[in-house]
Design a protein around this motif. Structure first.
Motif, short mmCIF file in Angstrom:
data_model
loop_
_atom_site.label_atom_id
_atom_site.label_comp_id
_atom_site.label_asym_id
_atom_site.label_seq_id
_atom_site.Cartn_x
_atom_site.Cartn_y
_atom_site.Cartn_z
N ALA A 156 -10.80 -23.70 -5.41
CA ALA A 156 -11.15 -23.92 -6.82
C ALA A 156 -10.41 -25.12 -7.40
O ALA A 156 -10.94 -25.87 -8.23
CB ALA A 156 -10.83 -22.66 -7.62
N GLU A 157 -9.18 -25.33 -6.94
CA GLU A 157 -8.36 -26.41 -7.47
C GLU A 157 -8.94 -27.77 -7.13
O GLU A 157 -8.73 -28.75 -7.86
CB GLU A 157 -6.94 -26.30 -6.92
CG GLU A 157 -6.15 -25.10 -7.45
CD GLU A 157 -6.38 -23.82 -6.66
OE1 GLU A 157 -7.39 -23.72 -5.91
OE2 GLU A 157 -5.55 -22.90 -6.77
N CYS A 158 -9.68 -27.85 -6.02
CA CYS A 158 -10.31 -29.13 -5.65
C CYS A 158 -11.33 -29.52 -6.72
O CYS A 158 -11.38 -30.69 -7.14
CB CYS A 158 -10.99 -29.02 -4.29
SG CYS A 158 -9.87 -28.66 -2.94
N GLY A 159 -12.13 -28.56 -7.14
CA GLY A 159 -13.13 -28.82 -8.18
C GLY A 159 -12.47 -29.19 -9.50
O GLY A 159 -12.94 -30.06 -10.24
N LEU A 160 -11.36 -28.52 -9.78
CA LEU A 160 -10.63 -28.79 -11.03
C LEU A 160 -10.12 -30.23 -11.04
O LEU A 160 -10.28 -30.96 -12.03
CB LEU A 160 -9.49 -27.79 -11.15
CG LEU A 160 -8.59 -27.84 -12.38
CD1 LEU A 160 -8.03 -26.45 -12.68
CD2 LEU A 160 -7.45 -28.83 -12.23
N GLY A 195 -0.76 -23.09 -0.73
CA GLY A 195 0.19 -24.19 -0.51
C GLY A 195 -0.45 -25.56 -0.64
O GLY A 195 0.10 -26.47 -1.26
N ARG A 196 -1.61 -25.72 -0.04
CA ARG A 196 -2.29 -27.02 -0.11
C ARG A 196 -2.60 -27.38 -1.56
O ARG A 196 -2.47 -28.53 -1.97
CB ARG A 196 -3.57 -26.96 0.71
CG ARG A 196 -4.35 -28.25 0.73
CD ARG A 196 -5.60 -28.12 1.60
NE ARG A 196 -6.33 -29.37 1.63
CZ ARG A 196 -7.16 -29.76 0.68
NH1 ARG A 196 -7.38 -29.00 -0.37
NH2 ARG A 196 -7.78 -30.92 0.79
N CYS A 197 -3.02 -26.39 -2.33
CA CYS A 197 -3.38 -26.66 -3.73
C CYS A 197 -2.16 -26.90 -4.60
O CYS A 197 -2.24 -27.61 -5.60
CB CYS A 197 -4.27 -25.54 -4.27
SG CYS A 197 -5.90 -25.61 -3.49
N VAL A 238 7.56 -23.51 -8.21
CA VAL A 238 6.62 -22.93 -7.24
C VAL A 238 6.36 -23.86 -6.05
O VAL A 238 5.76 -23.46 -5.06
CB VAL A 238 5.29 -22.50 -7.91
CG1 VAL A 238 5.55 -21.49 -9.00
CG2 VAL A 238 4.52 -23.67 -8.45
N LEU A 239 6.84 -25.10 -6.17
CA LEU A 239 6.78 -26.02 -5.02
C LEU A 239 8.09 -26.81 -4.99
O LEU A 239 8.14 -28.00 -5.30
CB LEU A 239 5.58 -26.97 -5.12
CG LEU A 239 5.33 -27.84 -3.88
CD1 LEU A 239 5.00 -27.00 -2.65
CD2 LEU A 239 4.22 -28.85 -4.13
N PRO A 240 9.18 -26.12 -4.62
CA PRO A 240 10.48 -26.80 -4.61
C PRO A 240 10.56 -27.87 -3.54
O PRO A 240 9.90 -27.78 -2.51
CB PRO A 240 11.48 -25.67 -4.35
CG PRO A 240 10.71 -24.49 -3.93
CD PRO A 240 9.26 -24.72 -4.23
N GLN A 241 11.38 -28.86 -3.82
CA GLN A 241 11.61 -29.95 -2.86
C GLN A 241 10.29 -30.58 -2.41
O GLN A 241 10.11 -30.86 -1.22
CB GLN A 241 12.43 -29.47 -1.67
CG GLN A 241 13.79 -28.90 -2.07
CD GLN A 241 14.68 -28.63 -0.88
OE1 GLN A 241 14.93 -29.50 -0.06
NE2 GLN A 241 15.17 -27.40 -0.78
N ALA A 242 9.41 -30.77 -3.36
CA ALA A 242 8.07 -31.27 -3.02
C ALA A 242 8.10 -32.70 -2.50
O ALA A 242 8.93 -33.52 -2.91
CB ALA A 242 7.18 -31.21 -4.26
#
Ligand code: THU
Length: 140
Positions: free
Chosen positions: A67-71, A100-102, A128-132
């Protein structure tokens, strides 16, 4: 419903209920015949727009789009901007975390300060995505 984490904390002023309603509505339009798991995502943009997306699966399973891809596609197609608040729901109306990918996709377009509506309350993207890994790494 206003949650304790929204009172006087991060996300104050964001219409979270409006975003959740948008996410639930678009989840109904998901194309998920293989998993049967509908997802809807919605986000507030820094210019006040709201963008949203639903998952789109494919007979070649690995080609499926979250869904995040469409967003993110709607974000860019509508003129770009930065994501400031994000929510995601499944077809049962339960709040879910982006995969994770999103999270990586969201990091690119919202950065560490993007507010994420999690089952544990409103958290910042850097939580929610530390050390990105992100665009800053490539600039060095
Ligand atoms: N899905 C999303 O759309 N977003 C996520 O962040 C998690 C997973 C979709 C992909 C697939 O169509 C279905 O949920 C089951 O994994």
């Amino acid at each position: 419903m206003t949650e304790p984490s929204e009172i006087g904390g991060a996300g104050e002023g964001v219409d979270w209920d409006g975003l959740r309603i948008r996410a639930r509505a678009i989840a109904e339009r998901a194309y998920a015949p293989y998993s049967g798991y509908r997802v809807g995502a919605a986000a507030l943009v820094d210019d006040g727009r709201t963008v949203a997306g639903c998952n789109v699966e494919n007979a070649a399973y690995g080609v499926g789009l979250c869904a995040e891809c469409g967003l993110v596609s709607e974000l860019l197609a509508g003129g770009g901007g930065r994501l400031v608040a994000f929510t995601c729901t499944n077809g049962a109306g339960e709040r879910i975390m982006p995969c994770g990918r999103c999270r990586q996709l969201l990091w690119e377009h919202g950065g560490p300060g993007l507010l994420v509506d999690t089952p544990e309350g409103i958290l910042a993207m850097h939580q929610v995505l530390p050390q990105a890994f992100g665009p800053d790494n490539l600039a060095r």
